[in-house]
Design a protein around this motif. Structure first.
Motif, mmCIF file in Angstrom:
data_model
loop_
_atom_site.group_PDB
_atom_site.id
_atom_site.type_symbol
_atom_site.label_atom_id
_atom_site.label_comp_id
_atom_site.label_asym_id
_atom_site.label_seq_id
_atom_site.Cartn_x
_atom_site.Cartn_y
_atom_site.Cartn_z
ATOM 1 N N PHE A 128 2.494 7.884 -5.690
ATOM 2 C CA PHE A 128 3.416 7.075 -6.501
ATOM 3 C C PHE A 128 4.839 7.218 -5.970
ATOM 4 N N PHE A 129 5.261 8.467 -5.713
ATOM 5 C CA PHE A 129 6.646 8.681 -5.259
ATOM 6 C C PHE A 129 6.869 8.096 -3.863
ATOM 7 N N GLN A 130 5.922 8.360 -2.984
ATOM 8 C CA GLN A 130 6.127 7.962 -1.580
ATOM 9 C C GLN A 130 5.924 6.468 -1.335
ATOM 10 N N LYS A 131 4.940 5.880 -2.026
ATOM 11 C CA LYS A 131 4.616 4.481 -1.699
ATOM 12 C C LYS A 131 5.085 3.495 -2.754
ATOM 13 N N ASP A 132 4.973 3.877 -4.034
ATOM 14 C CA ASP A 132 5.298 2.896 -5.074
ATOM 15 C C ASP A 132 6.741 2.974 -5.521
ATOM 16 N N TYR A 133 7.290 4.197 -5.613
ATOM 17 C CA TYR A 133 8.657 4.295 -6.112
ATOM 18 C C TYR A 133 9.681 4.291 -4.979
ATOM 19 N N ALA A 134 9.893 5.416 -4.320
ATOM 20 C CA ALA A 134 10.933 5.456 -3.279
ATOM 21 C C ALA A 134 10.501 4.679 -2.030
ATOM 22 N N GLN A 135 9.210 4.540 -1.831
ATOM 23 C CA GLN A 135 8.612 3.689 -0.787
ATOM 24 C C GLN A 135 8.915 4.113 0.643
ATOM 25 N N PHE A 136 9.335 5.345 0.850
ATOM 26 C CA PHE A 136 9.675 5.718 2.229
ATOM 27 C C PHE A 136 8.437 5.819 3.123
ATOM 28 N N VAL A 295 3.229 26.763 -4.651
ATOM 29 C CA VAL A 295 4.697 26.845 -4.744
ATOM 30 C C VAL A 295 5.352 25.732 -3.932
ATOM 31 N N GLU A 296 6.321 25.100 -4.524
ATOM 32 C CA GLU A 296 7.069 24.026 -3.865
ATOM 33 C C GLU A 296 8.539 24.145 -4.240
ATOM 34 N N GLY A 297 9.411 23.515 -3.456
ATOM 35 C CA GLY A 297 10.823 23.418 -3.838
ATOM 36 C C GLY A 297 11.287 22.019 -3.498
ATOM 37 N N GLY A 298 12.524 21.723 -3.822
ATOM 38 C CA GLY A 298 13.130 20.460 -3.406
ATOM 39 C C GLY A 298 12.571 19.224 -4.083
ATOM 40 N N VAL A 299 12.731 18.112 -3.398
ATOM 41 C CA VAL A 299 12.343 16.801 -3.934
ATOM 42 C C VAL A 299 10.886 16.804 -4.402
ATOM 43 N N ASN A 300 10.011 17.400 -3.589
ATOM 44 C CA ASN A 300 8.590 17.416 -3.931
ATOM 45 C C ASN A 300 8.303 18.123 -5.241
ATOM 46 N N LEU A 301 9.023 19.226 -5.470
ATOM 47 C CA LEU A 301 8.804 19.976 -6.700
ATOM 48 C C LEU A 301 9.100 19.089 -7.912
ATOM 49 N N VAL A 302 10.263 18.435 -7.890
ATOM 50 C CA VAL A 302 10.696 17.696 -9.077
ATOM 51 C C VAL A 302 9.944 16.370 -9.249
ATOM 52 N N PHE A 303 9.733 15.660 -8.140
ATOM 53 C CA PHE A 303 9.209 14.306 -8.301
ATOM 54 C C PHE A 303 7.712 14.162 -7.998
ATOM 55 N N VAL A 304 7.091 15.230 -7.497
ATOM 56 C CA VAL A 304 5.650 15.140 -7.248
ATOM 57 C C VAL A 304 4.890 16.200 -8.047
ATOM 58 N N VAL A 305 5.297 17.473 -7.894
ATOM 59 C CA VAL A 305 4.540 18.554 -8.525
ATOM 60 C C VAL A 305 4.741 18.573 -10.046
ATOM 61 N N LEU A 306 5.992 18.455 -10.481
ATOM 62 C CA LEU A 306 6.229 18.499 -11.936
ATOM 63 C C LEU A 306 5.498 17.363 -12.663
ATOM 64 N N PRO A 307 5.570 16.110 -12.164
ATOM 65 C CA PRO A 307 4.789 15.063 -12.825
ATOM 66 C C PRO A 307 3.289 15.399 -12.873
ATOM 67 N N GLY A 378 15.643 5.364 3.161
ATOM 68 C CA GLY A 378 16.762 6.190 2.711
ATOM 69 C C GLY A 378 16.466 7.672 2.650
ATOM 70 N N LEU A 379 15.249 8.018 2.202
ATOM 71 C CA LEU A 379 14.940 9.431 2.009
ATOM 72 C C LEU A 379 14.975 10.225 3.312
ATOM 73 N N TYR A 380 14.577 9.583 4.414
ATOM 74 C CA TYR A 380 14.621 10.299 5.702
ATOM 75 C C TYR A 380 16.063 10.619 6.086
ATOM 76 N N PHE A 381 16.944 9.642 5.870
ATOM 77 C CA PHE A 381 18.359 9.880 6.171
ATOM 78 C C PHE A 381 18.902 10.979 5.268
ATOM 79 N N LEU A 382 18.577 10.851 3.986
ATOM 80 C CA LEU A 382 19.057 11.828 3.007
ATOM 81 C C LEU A 382 18.640 13.247 3.405
ATOM 82 N N ASP A 383 17.380 13.388 3.771
ATOM 83 C CA ASP A 383 16.833 14.697 4.097
ATOM 84 C C ASP A 383 17.545 15.315 5.310
ATOM 85 N N THR A 384 17.763 14.505 6.350
ATOM 86 C CA THR A 384 18.365 15.086 7.557
ATOM 87 C C THR A 384 19.876 15.287 7.412
#
Ligand code: PFF
Length: 502
Positions: A128-136, A295-307, A378-384
């Motif tokens: 959902f996060f990768q393809k449907d929402y942020a779509q990166f 265990v996860e941190g960062g974007v994945n923790l909040v938008f993938v693991v927590l959901p 956008g997310l790739y730019f943001l990350d780097t």
């Protein structure tokens, strides 16, 4: 002489400083960093980093802003006519770059609060996060692929809030907003944590988090991680704390304020660690895995693991989800406001503009640039950009700051006297030793280490091409160059004219 805007109360300033400090760094960075670096035993290096670098640097930045009454470039320009101003500009340009992508993360949290009501992310939260929402996942790193509207709309909303708060000024805008955001954040987040610790499996999660691994204490990496976390988490070297303390009244207990801010931030960090690891323990139990495997941190923790965790809660999924994402919004917004204020105040000081014009120019430009990050790629730019700007913007600018102040401008004695004259707690020799010796040594070691690592293994472990990574390296280099370019422009007012404080 004109009078500079001022905080309405001591609590107002402290809440704003805490609001800046408590951000995503506390919620998605600290728990994972602590776990990876020894769990329970990480608290020792962490506490030492807080006492030998975090709080001493906070005291330094509070003193600088209070004494010279200006944004970072104005303050550093006043400290040394010849060499200080560019460092201030460098810091606020770095803040500008960070604000343009941090706003996008807050925007994701706004969207996810909305999704929480119907748990729109479904069972495949990663997809959902990768393809449907942020779509990166639909484009490759380096391409933009058009705007993602469900990111764009909340992003506009985030910027509207930032504009309104900053338009209203220090007392009626920033102070009021933080007086609302921070108590609410603490209450909402405390509810989330209480729910998390009462879940089945929470005890295993907490065990994993707190069990010490004392062997790790001998590794230099653990100490670097501790200092890095403290540094980022306390918003040091962003030009934020200098700007905020430039609005303090003459009579202000600087040292005490720094201790309160430092301990409140670490307290929240600990709370976040307890909440996140309880939830991870619950997830490990439901999936029949070890805590260490989830265990996860960062974007994945909040938008993938927590959901994903929310999906499997025994009851009250929607309220838990809403409270969690609202916490992310409040923590993020109060940090975003502070980082935008860092450069808005600089532009306002340098060009003697009204606050409103400075907000339109500064925040307006950042809002425009943030649209790039609202694209599919956008997310790739943001990350780097985040990686290089943090490593070589914030940490390096912090290192240069302590070296200049302690060894080149030799201002530590003056600042010690200034802080001691108005504070209850007296600074003694250790404060100067921390800033003059310990902090530069640790930050210097950290810098050399990350340069070597970045050259040996380019960021992303092969996921990103070198030309793509170069974009972020160039952006980071530009932050320094823009600082040098802005310095020769004349101040509309003389550097020696200080606005009055009451
Ligand atoms: N102290 C902040 C945090 O822990 O998230 C650091 C920060 C990041 C402040 C980004 C402001 C900001 F815009």
């Amino acid at each position: 002489m004109k009078s500079r805007e001022q905080w309405g109360s001591r609590a107002g300033f402290i809440l704003a400083a805490i609001g800046s400090a408590i951000g995503l760094g506390n919620i998605w960075r600290f728990p994972a960093v602590a776990y990876a670096n020894g769990g329970g035993s990480f608290f020792l290096p962490y506490l030492i980093a807080l006492l030998t670098a975090g709080i001493p640097l906070l005291i330094l930045e509070f003193t600088m802003g209070h004494k010279y009454r200006g944004s970072a470039p104005l303050t550093l320009g006043r400290i040394s006519r010849k060499g200080g101003e560019w460092l201030g500009w460098w810091q606020v340009v770095v803040s500008f770059v960070i604000s343009s992508y941090y706003a996008v993360i807050v925007a994701w949290a706004v969207a996810y609060t909305w999704f929480s009501f119907k748990l729109d992310w479904g069972s495949d939260t990663g997809g959902f996060f990768q393809k449907d929402y942020a779509q990166f996942a639909t484009v490759s790193p380096g391409s933009f692929g058009g705007i993602v509207w469900q990111v764009f709309l909340p992003l506009i909303l985030v910027w509207i809030v930032v504009f309104i708060v900053l338009f209203k000024g220090v007392r009626k805008g920033i102070e009021k907003a933080n007086k609302f955001f921070i108590p609410l954040l603490v209450i909402l987040f405390a509810i989330v944590v209480i729910r998390a610790v009462t879940l089945p499996g929470a005890a295993e999660g907490l065990n994993a988090f707190f069990t010490p691994d004392w062997h790790k204490i001998w590794s230099g990496n653990v100490w670097v991680a501790a200092y890095g976390q403290i540094f980022f988490s306390l918003s040091i070297a962003f030009g934020i704390m200098v700007a905020y303390s430039s609005y303090l009244p003459k009579k202000s207990d600087i040292t005490n304020n720094a201790f309160i801010t430092g301990f409140a931030n670490s307290g929240f960090e600990l709370l976040a660690g307890i909440g996140i690891f309880s939830a991870l323990g619950f997830m490990a139990q439901t999936q029949g895995k070890e805590v260490g495997d989830v265990v996860e941190g960062g974007v994945n923790l909040v938008f993938v693991v927590l959901p994903q965790i929310i999906n499997t809660l025994p009851a009250l999924k929607v309220p838990f989800a809403v409270l969690f994402f609202l916490s992310i919004i409040f923590a993020g917004l109060s940090s975003l406001i502070s980082i935008v204020e860092a450069y808005v105040s600089a532009v306002q000081d340098k060009f003697q503009m009204s606050r409103k014009t400075a907000v339109v120019i500064g925040a307006g430009l950042s809002a425009l640039i943030s649209l790039f990050y609202a694209s599919r790629g956008g997310l790739y730019f943001l990350d780097t950009v985040d990686h290089y700007v943090n490593q070589y913007g914030i940490a390096l600018a912090g290192l240069v700051e302590v070296i200049l102040i302690a060894w080149v401008f030799r201002k530590l004695d003056t600042f010690q006297k200034h802080a001691n004259a108005i504070s209850d707690i007296r600074l003694v020799f250790w404060w100067k030793a921390c800033l003059g010796v310990i902090t530069p040594l640790v930050l210097g070691y950290m810098m050399v280490k990350s340069v070597i690592e970045d050259i040996q293994t380019p960021y992303g472990g092969g996921d990103y091409s070198i030309p793509f990574l170069m974009v972020s390296v160039i952006v980071t280099a530009l932050t320094m160059i823009i600082g040098i370019i802005l310095t020769p422009f004349k101040w509309k007012r003389t550097l020696s004219e200080k606005e009055e404080a009451s």
